[in-house]
Enzyme design. Structure first.
Site, PDB file in Angstrom:
ATOM      1  N   TRP A 223      39.660 -17.589  48.132  1.00 31.12           N
ATOM      2  CA  TRP A 223      40.829 -16.654  48.616  1.00 31.12           C
ATOM      3  C   TRP A 223      41.972 -16.480  47.494  1.00 31.12           C
ATOM      4  O   TRP A 223      41.675 -16.988  46.567  1.00 31.12           O
ATOM      5  CB  TRP A 223      41.475 -17.047  49.986  1.00 31.12           C
ATOM      6  CG  TRP A 223      41.819 -15.768  50.853  1.00 31.12           C
ATOM      7  CD1 TRP A 223      42.902 -15.354  50.863  1.00 31.12           C
ATOM      8  CD2 TRP A 223      40.891 -15.191  51.779  1.00 31.12           C
ATOM      9  NE1 TRP A 223      42.900 -14.251  51.961  1.00 31.12           N
ATOM     10  CE2 TRP A 223      41.540 -14.376  52.121  1.00 31.12           C
ATOM     11  CE3 TRP A 223      39.286 -15.509  51.661  1.00 31.12           C
ATOM     12  CZ2 TRP A 223      40.839 -13.313  53.077  1.00 31.12           C
ATOM     13  CZ3 TRP A 223      38.845 -14.385  52.895  1.00 31.12           C
ATOM     14  CH2 TRP A 223      39.520 -13.437  53.598  1.00 31.12           C
ATOM     15  N   ASP A 224      42.753 -15.657  47.691  1.00 32.08           N
ATOM     16  CA  ASP A 224      43.675 -15.291  46.487  1.00 32.08           C
ATOM     17  C   ASP A 224      44.863 -16.527  46.290  1.00 32.08           C
ATOM     18  O   ASP A 224      45.646 -16.363  45.471  1.00 32.08           O
ATOM     19  CB  ASP A 224      44.347 -14.040  46.785  1.00 32.08           C
ATOM     20  CG  ASP A 224      45.144 -13.858  47.714  1.00 32.08           C
ATOM     21  OD1 ASP A 224      45.244 -14.526  48.614  1.00 32.08           O
ATOM     22  OD2 ASP A 224      45.703 -12.567  48.099  1.00 32.08           O
ATOM     23  N   TRP A 225      44.723 -17.428  47.298  1.00 32.54           N
ATOM     24  CA  TRP A 225      45.605 -18.664  47.144  1.00 32.54           C
ATOM     25  C   TRP A 225      44.681 -19.936  47.172  1.00 32.54           C
ATOM     26  O   TRP A 225      45.039 -21.094  47.436  1.00 32.54           O
ATOM     27  CB  TRP A 225      46.771 -18.793  48.208  1.00 32.54           C
ATOM     28  CG  TRP A 225      46.117 -18.329  49.754  1.00 32.54           C
ATOM     29  CD1 TRP A 225      46.318 -17.187  50.149  1.00 32.54           C
ATOM     30  CD2 TRP A 225      45.028 -18.843  50.324  1.00 32.54           C
ATOM     31  NE1 TRP A 225      45.740 -16.938  51.496  1.00 32.54           N
ATOM     32  CE2 TRP A 225      45.097 -18.064  51.640  1.00 32.54           C
ATOM     33  CE3 TRP A 225      44.453 -20.010  50.195  1.00 32.54           C
ATOM     34  CZ2 TRP A 225      44.169 -18.188  52.709  1.00 32.54           C
ATOM     35  CZ3 TRP A 225      43.673 -20.251  51.483  1.00 32.54           C
ATOM     36  CH2 TRP A 225      43.562 -19.290  52.581  1.00 32.54           C
TER      37      TRP A 225
ATOM     38  N   ASN B 284      42.135 -10.128  61.157  1.00 29.37           N
ATOM     39  CA  ASN B 284      43.192  -9.835  60.023  1.00 29.37           C
ATOM     40  C   ASN B 284      42.865  -8.616  59.308  1.00 29.37           C
ATOM     41  O   ASN B 284      41.973  -8.752  58.236  1.00 29.37           O
ATOM     42  CB  ASN B 284      43.405 -11.235  59.214  1.00 29.37           C
ATOM     43  CG  ASN B 284      44.452 -10.894  57.944  1.00 29.37           C
ATOM     44  OD1 ASN B 284      45.592 -10.852  58.139  1.00 29.37           O
ATOM     45  ND2 ASN B 284      43.834 -10.969  56.969  1.00 29.37           N
ATOM     46  N   GLU B 285      43.526  -7.687  59.334  1.00 30.11           N
ATOM     47  CA  GLU B 285      43.457  -6.671  58.445  1.00 30.11           C
ATOM     48  C   GLU B 285      42.511  -5.753  58.457  1.00 30.11           C
ATOM     49  O   GLU B 285      42.352  -4.981  57.552  1.00 30.11           O
ATOM     50  CB  GLU B 285      43.811  -7.027  57.099  1.00 30.11           C
ATOM     51  CG  GLU B 285      45.486  -7.517  56.873  1.00 30.11           C
ATOM     52  CD  GLU B 285      45.861  -7.997  55.500  1.00 30.11           C
ATOM     53  OE1 GLU B 285      45.143  -8.058  54.573  1.00 30.11           O
ATOM     54  OE2 GLU B 285      47.096  -8.305  55.165  1.00 30.11           O
TER      55      GLU B 285
ATOM     56  N   GLU C 169      53.482 -10.279  58.201  1.00 30.88           N
ATOM     57  CA  GLU C 169      53.085 -10.797  56.784  1.00 30.88           C
ATOM     58  C   GLU C 169      53.913 -10.250  55.760  1.00 30.88           C
ATOM     59  O   GLU C 169      53.978  -8.832  55.719  1.00 30.88           O
ATOM     60  CB  GLU C 169      51.596 -10.537  56.679  1.00 30.88           C
ATOM     61  CG  GLU C 169      50.676 -11.862  57.034  1.00 30.88           C
ATOM     62  CD  GLU C 169      49.394 -11.373  56.261  1.00 30.88           C
ATOM     63  OE1 GLU C 169      49.393 -11.022  54.915  1.00 30.88           O
ATOM     64  OE2 GLU C 169      48.328 -11.544  57.020  1.00 30.88           O
TER      65      GLU C 169
END
Length: 828
Positions: free
Chosen positions: A139-141, A405-406, A503
């Site tokens: 993921w981006d983190w 989510n999204e 968020e």
């Protein structure tokens, strides 16, 4: 093949890539075990897996019992005819990466984007084709560790007659009768060939409530639902979110006495609370409200977003969860969103939230992607959803189910560049998955709490538009997600005046002590390969520099390690200041409508915790250490808070209160020159009313008038601090407003900071002294576990007392030798 041994922490340096071979292989778990009971005495014996990650064939004594393909499902296999005195069990796993690729290849109908994560994430492809923790493919983190294995309890169950599989208790309040009642649901497996009759007694001694029901269980799997009326003369204490009351729960015993003679006793804790998601017209504004009423009271939602606490779930212990959740409550949070790209959390997670009053917005595990809707996939999802809802619905902490989510936004904003003639297919898939399947199951399994299909969403407006709104980010409806890395984050006008901010965030680096554990000295610079490798958000390291550069001078220290530490400090100061500005904006917008926007009733920043040691949006580092943002959150989420903002040269101060009563207070405003610890001028505004659960304007003055009144002050040479003080020791944190950037500030002097440390009972007292005003004073005791009472503060008085709460035994000597004190002027 020769076995390779993993001898370093998978999180060490570049091991997320070095150890990738493990996920590309297939692994088999096997063991021999003796049956601890006489098999002949039991009508039915099951082998139960609470969680298998993810694709496996399960064999007992060389007989295939079945297959698994969903990490979020519970699997039970009938082994009555297969079990022997000595057994050989095998779980043959298939690489999740190759399974996902294969599923994608076989999906001939239409492509299901995205195929792969962006290269910066160093991840694996087609995660949307496997019912597994979505972020385990990167993921981006977070890193890519596509695990395989048995991630939850495994056991053998043996029973005669009947067996209880699920048990849940949901409270309801009957308005007409002004009475609480409980829906007690029990799901059984009945092995006898004819129905079994008997009695069920529900007893809640504290509430003088006892009821007995006669029931009949039909053969096979089925459920019984009992409605228990709570004794009207008993005073029921409701469960309240953190900061709004107590989290009272009652002990309840349910006894099943069936004619077959086998008695089951079930002990549980029951909580009483109601939740409504209110979406109704607002005077003076188009659109609808979007807020939560708990026990009939509107509650401003304050908190963050939760991601998995580790790539390896078996490392997430009760203590890990307790520490992270307690840190949320200690920072005045009352809610967390369990984000849809991770896992449905363990039972203990929700138990702790019930206990400390953290409300949970629970996503289903679908995130930032489109998903297939073929028969097999849907069947697996249906089993997952009904299992998870049954498992979790007794928890008062869960206040909302959310489909994904999204993914509504992904289609509405066309993230995946789908040609417009084809979009209809994807909309149909979306409605099939989240509305016709997930929503339908949720509504049939749990009528006690609301459901939304996505986040962000326009709520009822999305429903009206066929579940996909034109613009899910519309500030007049539902919730919004908002990220902007190119504007000035000190400027409140860039933020959406939304109904609910679910968020928003900025990145920072974790402390040096956290990074040090997984790196080597050649990694300790902002531009090292390691620093680039750990940053999974495209351009993230540069964005942080740009954001810092707007208001601060960048470090120029000739010593590269010192320069790296200075950079880390500044990223944390910047992140804390950005999120403070944005959150305060959301809080002061709760009671007003301006140009049709406002009535903001929720602020959940992205994100609470970290999955590994890397730059991210988190306020708690991997291991639980508080970043400066988390210390700031303790203040910007305080129950009573004055907030200042500037509009067209005028300073406005709002009084924000989450308290249940109005309070008469004094607003104290101080103006300091950067060059002196003595205030230039002081103003006490008495009789200020902080209205219960509101944000109201309490002070207004043009900045030029203010500076003129406080002679010799300019924007660059002075700073404003202010607080609310009331009777009976009621007091807000001291807040401040910066009139210029620090890189332009005039009169700031390098200070001599000194500190003395002493022990008092279980805590340690740090007495700080300064010779000049010191911005962003930060205490760091390296890897000694614990937290301070305050950190990253503006020091405008000679002396300040800070308490350190240790999470493990330490000593004055250890703390003194580890302590590093930094303020903004130490950065050169």
């Amino acid at each position: 093949m020769a076995l390779k041994r993993i001898n370093k922490d998978p999180y060490y340096r570049f091991n997320d890539v070095t150890y990738r071979w493990i996920s590309l292989d297939n692994w088999t778990y096997s063991r021999t075990f003796k049956t601890p009971f006489d098999v002949r005495k039991w009508q039915k014996v099951n082998l139960v897996f609470e969680g298998v990650d993810t694709v496996a064939q399960i064999l007992l004594n060389n007989v295939t019992l079945g297959r698994t393909d969903n990490m979020f499902n519970r699997y039970s296999f009938d082994i009555t005819s297969v079990i022997q005195e000595v057994n050989f069990v095998e779980v043959r796993f298939l690489s999740a990466v190759s399974y996902a690729a294969e599923q994608s290849r076989c999906h001939k109908a239409h492509s299901i984007p995205p195929a792969c994560p962006p290269p910066v994430q160093k991840g694996e492809c087609h995660v949307n084709f496997i019912r597994k923790e979505q972020c385990s493919f990167s993921w981006d983190w977070g890193p890519s560790f596509p695990t395989q294995g048995i991630w939850k309890d495994v056991r053998i169950e043996a029973y005669n007659h009947y067996h209880l599989i699920y048990f849940s208790v949901t409270p309801f309040f009957a308005k007409s009768a002004q009475q609480w009642y409980l829906e007690v649901e029990s799901i059984f497996d009945v092995v006898s060939s004819k129905p079994i009759a008997g009695l069920v007694t529900v007893n809640i001694p504290k509430l003088q409530t006892q009821q007995t029901f006669s029931v009949k269980l039909q053969p096979g799997e089925g459920s019984i639902v009992l409605l228990v009326n709570i004794n009207k003369s008993a005073a029921v204490e409701a469960w309240w979110p953190n900061g709004h009351g107590k989290q009272t729960g009652y002990k309840m015993t349910t006894t099943f006495m069936m004619e077959a003679g086998c008695q089951i006793e079930k002990f549980s804790k029951v909580y009483f609370r109601t939740v409504e998601l209110v979406q109704e017209p607002i005077p003076g504004s188009p659109g609808l409200s979007f807020y939560f009423r708990i026990n009939g009271r509107p509650i401003f939602i304050k908190g963050s977003n939760w991601i998995p606490a580790d790539s390896f779930q078996d490392r997430v212990t009760y203590d890990t969860l307790r520490l992270l959740l307690k840190s949320a409550a200690d920072a005045n949070m009352n809610a967390l969103r369990v984000w849809g790209g991770g896992v449905y959390e363990q039972d203990e997670f929700y138990d702790i939230c019930d206990e400390i009053g953290i409300m949970i917005w629970q996503d289903f595990m679908f995130a930032c992607a489109l998903y297939p809707t073929n028969q097999n996939y849907l069947e697996s999802v249906r089993a997952e959803v009904s299992h998870q809802v049954r498992r979790l619905k007794s928890h008062p902490s869960i206040i909302l189910w959310s489909g994904n989510n999204e993914n509504e936004a992904a289609i509405a904003s066309n993230w995946f560049s789908i040609p417009s003639p084809d979009i209809g297919v994807y909309i149909k898939d979306y409605v099939t998955l989240y509305v016709k399947n997930i929503r339908e199951i949720v509504l049939s399994e749990d009528k006690s709490r609301p459901f939304v299909a996505s986040s962000p969403t326009n709520g009822l407006e999305s429903v009206k538009e066929g579940w996909l709104s034109q613009n899910p980010y519309d500030t007049h409806y539902g919730d919004t997600h908002f990220y902007d890395y190119s504007s000035d984050c000190w400027n409140w006008t860039v933020y959406p005046k939304t109904r609910f901010a679910s968020e928003y965030g900025f990145q920072s680096w974790p402390s040096f002590s956290t990074i040090e554990k997984v790196s080597s000295p050649e990694d300790w610079s902002y531009t090292s390969n390691f620093s680039l490798h750990r940053q999974h958000h495209d351009g993230g390291n540069i964005q942080m520099l740009q954001e810092i550069g707007r208001h601060f001078k960048l470090p120029q220290n000739p010593d590269p390690v010192k320069k790296f530490k200075d950079m880390i400090y500044l990223t944390q100061v910047m992140q804390a200041q950005c999120i403070k500005t944005e959150t305060e904006f959301y809080r002061f917008s709760q009671s007003e409508i301006i140009n049709g926007e406002g009535h903001t009733m929720g602020a959940l920043y992205w994100q609470l915790n970290d999955i590994w040691q890397a730059p991210s949006w988190a306020s708690l580092e991997y291991g639980g250490k508080w970043k400066l943002l988390h210390y700031f959150a303790q203040n910007f989420f305080a129950p009573l808070l004055p907030v200042a903002y500037e509009d067209k040269g005028v300073l406005h101060i709002y009084g924000i209160s989450d308290l249940h009563e109005d309070h008469k207070l004094t607003l104290r405003v101080l103006v300091h020159a950067w060059s002196s610890l003595e205030p230039v001028c002081t103003l006490d505004e008495e009789g200020v009313i902080a209205k219960a659960q509101s944000a109201v304007p309490i002070y207004k003055e043009s900045i030029s008038d203010l500076l003129e009144r406080c002679r010799n002050c300019t924007r660059k040479s002075c700073v404003i601090t202010f607080s609310l003080v009331g009777e009976d020791g009621l007091q807000s944190p001291t807040n401040h407003y910066f009139l210029s950037s620090f890189k332009d500030a005039v009169g700031l002097e390098k200070t001599q900071l000194s500190v003395s440390v002493s022990q008092q009972d279980d805590t340690y007292i740090f007495v700080l002294q300064t010779t000049a005003i010191a911005p962003f004073v930060t205490l760091d005791v390296g890897s000694i576990k614990g937290r301070f009472s305050d950190n990253g503060f503006l020091m405008t008085e000679k002396k300040k007392v800070i308490v350190f709460y240790p999470w493990e035994p330490t000593s004055v000597e250890e703390l003194e030798s580890s302590l590093i004190l930094t303020s903004l002027l130490d950065i050169v």
